[in-house]
Write a protein that holds these residues in place. Structure first.
Motif, PDB file in Angstrom:
ATOM      1  N   ARG A 184     -38.112  36.380  23.264  1.00  0.00           N
ATOM      2  CA  ARG A 184     -39.403  35.867  23.750  1.00  0.00           C
ATOM      3  C   ARG A 184     -39.631  36.293  25.196  1.00  0.00           C
ATOM      4  O   ARG A 184     -40.762  36.544  25.599  1.00  0.00           O
ATOM      5  CB  ARG A 184     -39.435  34.342  23.605  1.00  0.00           C
ATOM      6  CG  ARG A 184     -40.606  33.635  24.191  1.00  0.00           C
ATOM      7  CD  ARG A 184     -41.977  33.869  23.620  1.00  0.00           C
ATOM      8  NE  ARG A 184     -42.082  34.233  22.248  1.00  0.00           N
ATOM      9  CZ  ARG A 184     -43.179  34.786  21.705  1.00  0.00           C
ATOM     10  NH1 ARG A 184     -44.257  35.008  22.413  1.00  0.00           N
ATOM     11  NH2 ARG A 184     -43.220  35.118  20.453  1.00  0.00           N
ATOM     12  N   CYS A 185     -38.572  36.390  25.988  1.00  0.00           N
ATOM     13  CA  CYS A 185     -38.734  36.855  27.381  1.00  0.00           C
ATOM     14  C   CYS A 185     -39.422  38.216  27.404  1.00  0.00           C
ATOM     15  O   CYS A 185     -40.365  38.427  28.170  1.00  0.00           O
ATOM     16  CB  CYS A 185     -37.382  36.965  28.080  1.00  0.00           C
ATOM     17  SG  CYS A 185     -36.641  35.409  28.539  1.00  0.00           S
ATOM     18  N   PHE A 186     -38.958  39.116  26.550  1.00  0.00           N
ATOM     19  CA  PHE A 186     -39.527  40.467  26.525  1.00  0.00           C
ATOM     20  C   PHE A 186     -40.910  40.485  25.889  1.00  0.00           C
ATOM     21  O   PHE A 186     -41.804  41.185  26.350  1.00  0.00           O
ATOM     22  CB  PHE A 186     -38.587  41.441  25.829  1.00  0.00           C
ATOM     23  CG  PHE A 186     -37.324  41.696  26.610  1.00  0.00           C
ATOM     24  CD1 PHE A 186     -37.359  42.453  27.771  1.00  0.00           C
ATOM     25  CD2 PHE A 186     -36.115  41.169  26.197  1.00  0.00           C
ATOM     26  CE1 PHE A 186     -36.214  42.687  28.512  1.00  0.00           C
ATOM     27  CE2 PHE A 186     -34.960  41.388  26.933  1.00  0.00           C
ATOM     28  CZ  PHE A 186     -35.004  42.148  28.092  1.00  0.00           C
ATOM     29  N   VAL A 187     -41.095  39.697  24.837  1.00  0.00           N
ATOM     30  CA  VAL A 187     -42.403  39.618  24.190  1.00  0.00           C
ATOM     31  C   VAL A 187     -43.448  39.122  25.191  1.00  0.00           C
ATOM     32  O   VAL A 187     -44.588  39.583  25.202  1.00  0.00           O
ATOM     33  CB  VAL A 187     -42.348  38.705  22.942  1.00  0.00           C
ATOM     34  CG1 VAL A 187     -43.736  38.396  22.418  1.00  0.00           C
ATOM     35  CG2 VAL A 187     -41.497  39.351  21.855  1.00  0.00           C
ATOM     36  N   LEU A 190     -32.459  31.008  30.958  1.00  0.00           N
ATOM     37  CA  LEU A 190     -33.745  31.512  30.485  1.00  0.00           C
ATOM     38  C   LEU A 190     -34.830  30.470  30.752  1.00  0.00           C
ATOM     39  O   LEU A 190     -34.544  29.274  30.813  1.00  0.00           O
ATOM     40  CB  LEU A 190     -33.679  31.817  28.992  1.00  0.00           C
ATOM     41  CG  LEU A 190     -32.706  32.910  28.577  1.00  0.00           C
ATOM     42  CD1 LEU A 190     -32.646  33.012  27.058  1.00  0.00           C
ATOM     43  CD2 LEU A 190     -33.104  34.231  29.186  1.00  0.00           C
ATOM     44  N   PRO A 191     -36.077  30.906  30.878  1.00  0.00           N
ATOM     45  CA  PRO A 191     -37.166  29.951  31.072  1.00  0.00           C
ATOM     46  C   PRO A 191     -37.273  28.985  29.891  1.00  0.00           C
ATOM     47  O   PRO A 191     -36.975  29.341  28.752  1.00  0.00           O
ATOM     48  CB  PRO A 191     -38.422  30.829  31.146  1.00  0.00           C
ATOM     49  CG  PRO A 191     -37.934  32.190  31.489  1.00  0.00           C
ATOM     50  CD  PRO A 191     -36.554  32.292  30.886  1.00  0.00           C
ATOM     51  N   SER A 192     -37.713  27.787  30.172  1.00  0.00           N
ATOM     52  CA  SER A 192     -37.887  26.777  29.133  1.00  0.00           C
ATOM     53  C   SER A 192     -38.754  27.320  27.996  1.00  0.00           C
ATOM     54  O   SER A 192     -39.788  27.940  28.228  1.00  0.00           O
ATOM     55  CB  SER A 192     -38.540  25.536  29.737  1.00  0.00           C
ATOM     56  OG  SER A 192     -38.709  24.557  28.752  1.00  0.00           O
ATOM     57  N   GLY A 193     -38.293  27.105  26.771  1.00  0.00           N
ATOM     58  CA  GLY A 193     -39.047  27.522  25.599  1.00  0.00           C
ATOM     59  C   GLY A 193     -38.903  28.980  25.231  1.00  0.00           C
ATOM     60  O   GLY A 193     -39.563  29.451  24.307  1.00  0.00           O
ATOM     61  N   GLN A 194     -38.018  29.709  25.926  1.00  0.00           N
ATOM     62  CA  GLN A 194     -37.872  31.136  25.630  1.00  0.00           C
ATOM     63  C   GLN A 194     -36.451  31.466  25.209  1.00  0.00           C
ATOM     64  O   GLN A 194     -35.499  30.971  25.784  1.00  0.00           O
ATOM     65  CB  GLN A 194     -38.237  31.989  26.840  1.00  0.00           C
ATOM     66  CG  GLN A 194     -39.694  31.961  27.176  1.00  0.00           C
ATOM     67  CD  GLN A 194     -40.049  33.048  28.179  1.00  0.00           C
ATOM     68  OE1 GLN A 194     -39.213  33.573  28.883  1.00  0.00           O
ATOM     69  NE2 GLN A 194     -41.315  33.375  28.231  1.00  0.00           N
ATOM     70  N   ASP A 195     -36.343  32.317  24.199  1.00  0.00           N
ATOM     71  CA  ASP A 195     -35.064  32.913  23.861  1.00  0.00           C
ATOM     72  C   ASP A 195     -35.096  34.324  24.449  1.00  0.00           C
ATOM     73  O   ASP A 195     -36.114  34.740  25.007  1.00  0.00           O
ATOM     74  CB  ASP A 195     -34.831  32.896  22.346  1.00  0.00           C
ATOM     75  CG  ASP A 195     -35.895  33.644  21.559  1.00  0.00           C
ATOM     76  OD1 ASP A 195     -36.502  34.601  22.092  1.00  0.00           O
ATOM     77  OD2 ASP A 195     -36.120  33.283  20.396  1.00  0.00           O
ATOM     78  N   ALA A 248     -26.670  34.369  26.201  1.00  0.00           N
ATOM     79  CA  ALA A 248     -28.099  34.091  26.400  1.00  0.00           C
ATOM     80  C   ALA A 248     -28.643  33.451  25.130  1.00  0.00           C
ATOM     81  O   ALA A 248     -29.053  34.131  24.203  1.00  0.00           O
ATOM     82  CB  ALA A 248     -28.852  35.377  26.736  1.00  0.00           C
ATOM     83  N   PHE A 249     -28.596  32.123  25.103  1.00  0.00           N
ATOM     84  CA  PHE A 249     -29.109  31.357  23.976  1.00  0.00           C
ATOM     85  C   PHE A 249     -30.375  30.630  24.407  1.00  0.00           C
ATOM     86  O   PHE A 249     -30.664  30.498  25.596  1.00  0.00           O
ATOM     87  CB  PHE A 249     -28.085  30.328  23.507  1.00  0.00           C
ATOM     88  CG  PHE A 249     -26.890  30.897  22.775  1.00  0.00           C
ATOM     89  CD1 PHE A 249     -26.868  32.188  22.288  1.00  0.00           C
ATOM     90  CD2 PHE A 249     -25.773  30.121  22.568  1.00  0.00           C
ATOM     91  CE1 PHE A 249     -25.775  32.695  21.608  1.00  0.00           C
ATOM     92  CE2 PHE A 249     -24.665  30.607  21.889  1.00  0.00           C
ATOM     93  CZ  PHE A 249     -24.671  31.895  21.408  1.00  0.00           C
ATOM     94  N   ASP A 250     -31.087  30.076  23.432  1.00  0.00           N
ATOM     95  CA  ASP A 250     -32.254  29.248  23.737  1.00  0.00           C
ATOM     96  C   ASP A 250     -31.852  28.166  24.740  1.00  0.00           C
ATOM     97  O   ASP A 250     -30.756  27.605  24.636  1.00  0.00           O
ATOM     98  CB  ASP A 250     -32.775  28.562  22.474  1.00  0.00           C
ATOM     99  CG  ASP A 250     -33.314  29.534  21.445  1.00  0.00           C
ATOM    100  OD1 ASP A 250     -33.264  30.756  21.675  1.00  0.00           O
ATOM    101  OD2 ASP A 250     -33.786  29.068  20.399  1.00  0.00           O
ATOM    102  N   PRO A 251     -32.736  27.845  25.692  1.00  0.00           N
ATOM    103  CA  PRO A 251     -32.381  26.849  26.712  1.00  0.00           C
ATOM    104  C   PRO A 251     -32.584  25.399  26.278  1.00  0.00           C
ATOM    105  O   PRO A 251     -32.481  24.500  27.104  1.00  0.00           O
ATOM    106  CB  PRO A 251     -33.306  27.214  27.879  1.00  0.00           C
ATOM    107  CG  PRO A 251     -34.500  27.816  27.234  1.00  0.00           C
ATOM    108  CD  PRO A 251     -33.979  28.538  26.016  1.00  0.00           C
ATOM    109  N   ASP A 252     -32.853  25.159  24.989  1.00  0.00           N
ATOM    110  CA  ASP A 252     -32.998  23.780  24.519  1.00  0.00           C
ATOM    111  C   ASP A 252     -31.611  23.122  24.436  1.00  0.00           C
ATOM    112  O   ASP A 252     -30.593  23.790  24.609  1.00  0.00           O
ATOM    113  CB  ASP A 252     -33.738  23.745  23.180  1.00  0.00           C
ATOM    114  CG  ASP A 252     -33.010  24.480  22.069  1.00  0.00           C
ATOM    115  OD1 ASP A 252     -31.823  24.843  22.228  1.00  0.00           O
ATOM    116  OD2 ASP A 252     -33.625  24.717  21.020  1.00  0.00           O
ATOM    117  N   PRO A 253     -31.551  21.802  24.203  1.00  0.00           N
ATOM    118  CA  PRO A 253     -30.245  21.128  24.162  1.00  0.00           C
ATOM    119  C   PRO A 253     -29.260  21.737  23.158  1.00  0.00           C
ATOM    120  O   PRO A 253     -28.080  21.876  23.464  1.00  0.00           O
ATOM    121  CB  PRO A 253     -30.595  19.679  23.797  1.00  0.00           C
ATOM    122  CG  PRO A 253     -31.978  19.490  24.353  1.00  0.00           C
ATOM    123  CD  PRO A 253     -32.659  20.828  24.124  1.00  0.00           C
TER     124      PRO A 253
END
Length: 86
Positions: free
Chosen positions: A65-68, A57-62, A27-32
């Motif tokens: 951040r999902c839990f936050v 993961l949703p765009s812009g979330q690691d 589960a890494f950041d979804p950016d390139p």
């Protein structure tokens, strides 16, 4: 186990690959950059005979951040169950 990109310490890699056919979720950041790191690490783990799933993961979330942003454990569990094999 927490990785910094594709970099795992030798003990971390050993921990993840100490049993054949273990399933490892990435589960890494979804950016390139995160997507590239996830694919690279997945390839390395598959070479060690591990089942690998990449968590979407949703765009812009690691993961943090999902839990936050209010995701529950059940929400993250659903993402784990929906994770794809690279």
């Amino acid at each position: 186990t927490c990785a910094f990109g594709i970099h795992l310490t030798d003990p971390q890699f050993s921990q993840l690959s100490d049993r054949l056919e273990r399933t490892v979720f990435i589960a890494f950041d979804p950016d390139p950059a995160g997507a590239h790191a996830a694919r690279t690490l997945a390839q390395r783990l598959r070479q060690a005979a591990q089942n690998v799933r990449i968590v979407d993961l949703p765009s812009g979330q690691d993961p943090n951040r999902c839990f936050v942003d209010g995701a529950s454990a059940a929400d993250f569990d659903r993402r784990l169950r929906d994770a794809l094999s690279p």
